[in-house]
Motif scaffolding. Structure first.
Motif, PDB file in Angstrom:
ATOM      1  N   LEU A   1       0.815  -1.208   0.000  1.00 38.72           N
ATOM      2  CA  LEU A   1       0.000   0.000   0.000  1.00 38.72           C
ATOM      3  C   LEU A   1       0.850   1.259   0.000  1.00 38.72           C
ATOM      4  O   LEU A   1       0.421   2.313  -0.487  1.00 38.72           O
ATOM      5  CB  LEU A   1      -0.940   0.001   1.207  1.00 38.72           C
TER       6      LEU A   1
ATOM      7  N   TYR B   1      -6.436  -7.389   1.470  1.00 44.81           N
ATOM      8  CA  TYR B   1      -6.887  -6.188   0.760  1.00 44.81           C
ATOM      9  C   TYR B   1      -8.376  -5.934   1.022  1.00 44.81           C
ATOM     10  O   TYR B   1      -8.796  -4.784   1.218  1.00 44.81           O
ATOM     11  CB  TYR B   1      -6.642  -6.330  -0.739  1.00 44.81           C
TER      12      TYR B   1
ATOM     13  N   LEU C   1      -7.189  -0.641  -3.298  1.00 46.13           N
ATOM     14  CA  LEU C   1      -7.172  -1.868  -2.512  1.00 46.13           C
ATOM     15  C   LEU C   1      -8.045  -2.936  -3.162  1.00 46.13           C
ATOM     16  O   LEU C   1      -7.671  -4.115  -3.220  1.00 46.13           O
ATOM     17  CB  LEU C   1      -7.668  -1.592  -1.091  1.00 46.13           C
TER      18      LEU C   1
END
Length: 341
Positions: free
Chosen positions: A247, A297, A331
């Motif tokens: 991320l 995720y 995500l």
């Protein structure tokens, strides 16, 4: 009155339950620790000594996601193991005291490194050492005999992954306030491809560097934020840690605002190095993490959507919420990519 914390009521609780912890002869003071996007964390002081008080967030709260007794119990149980945790001072489950359940724990010295810039100031060698110790501490957690420390009934490892998918789908429905393209397809893939779980361990549930404190000797002095801990598949902790690491570069500035970009710092272990080090320390096979990454995720997207929903209601305290809504879409895309392998 400090928002979310009635200090007069808290002082009366200390007097009745733990008078040795703080001196309430003078008014207590409190400071909200910045950056908290889930449970609210305060430093409370009598002018000489300080402790930490944790309570659920204000406003919209997902069921089971902010269980004070869960955090308190696991940290109390882990005292004396190889997993560094703060000492616990007391748990209050009576909403009438401050308006919500809360617990009190030791204030541990250390820095929760959230930003790459903080680590860059230390240099690549120290950054590498810190990231190595983060992995080693996770392996140590997963090596704890949960029955021996009194946590045999802390969760049910059998069927854990199936329950995780079901739980986070339910949490998504509870926070759904807008269209999130692809998230239902991701949930469908996770339901369809649940692997067999390995041996159960204590899992932290949100393991990353800024949920730990690091001292000036680059040692991890405490692992914090145990609100999603349980007994389950240890690879979910590993995968979510990797999700946070990915991320850092996944969504540019939006990602940095909402969670952490610490893994971008020079010297920080790469994803491949992190997986190799954990596998060597734990003896576990990490050959196929596709499902676990997809679940990570999905879980993080649901968590951030819940925070976004509370933020739109004006029920978040502290800063760092700008752009949180936009950070969820990358995500979902990454989760779909992980589960398409």
């Amino acid at each position: 009155m400090t928002e979310g914390l009635d200090l007069d009521a808290l002082a009366r609780w200390f007097d009745a339950q733990r008078p040795e912890v703080l001196d309430t002869s003078a008014p207590l003071t409190a400071e909200l620790i910045t950056g908290g996007k889930s449970n609210l964390t305060y430093t409370v002081s009598d002018g000489t000594r300080s402790v930490i008080v944790r309570r659920p967030p204000l406003g919209h709260v997902l069921a089971t996601a902010h269980d004070m007794s869960r955090e308190y119990r696991v940290m109390t149980a882990l005292a004396g193991t190889d997993v560094p945790v703060p000492a616990t001072h007391g748990l209050c489950q009576d909403d009438d005291v401050i308006g919500a359940p809360f617990y009190v724990m030791e204030r541990v010295e250390g820095t929760p490194y959230q930003r790459a810039a903080q680590l860059e100031a230390l240099g690549p060698d120290r950054t590498r050492a810190i990231s190595e110790r983060l992995i080693d501490t996770l392996a140590a957690l997963h090596a704890v005999d949960y029955a021996q420390v009194g946590l045999a009934d802390f969760g049910r490892p059998d069927g854990y992954l199936e329950r995780q998918v079901r739980r986070w789908k339910k949490q998504l429905d509870a926070s759904r306030s807008r269209d999130l393209p692809g998230i239902d397809e991701l949930a469908t893939r996770l339901e369809r491809d649940i692997p067999q779980s390995g041996d159960g361990t204590i899992v932290h549930g949100d393991y990353r560097l800024d949920n730990a404190l690091v001292n000036d000797r680059d040692e991890i002095t405490a692992v914090l934020d145990w609100e999603m801990s349980t007994l389950g598949d240890p690879l979910t902790d590993v995968a979510l840690m990797i999700v946070y690491q990915n991320l850092a570069t996944l969504a540019g500035d939006a990602a940095q605002v909402t969670v952490t970009d610490a893994p971008k710092a020079p010297g920080y272990l790469s994803v491949e190095e992190s997986i190799e080090r954990y596998g060597r320390a734990s003896g576990r096979d990490l050959g196929d993490l596709g499902f676990h990454l997809g679940l990570g995720y999905f879980k993080l997207a649901v968590i951030l959507e819940g925070i976004y929903f509370r933020h739109t209601q004006g029920k978040t305290l502290g800063s760092g919420f700008e752009g949180i809504g936009d950070s969820i879409f990358p995500l979902i895309d990454a989760g779909l990519a992980a589960t398409s392998r």
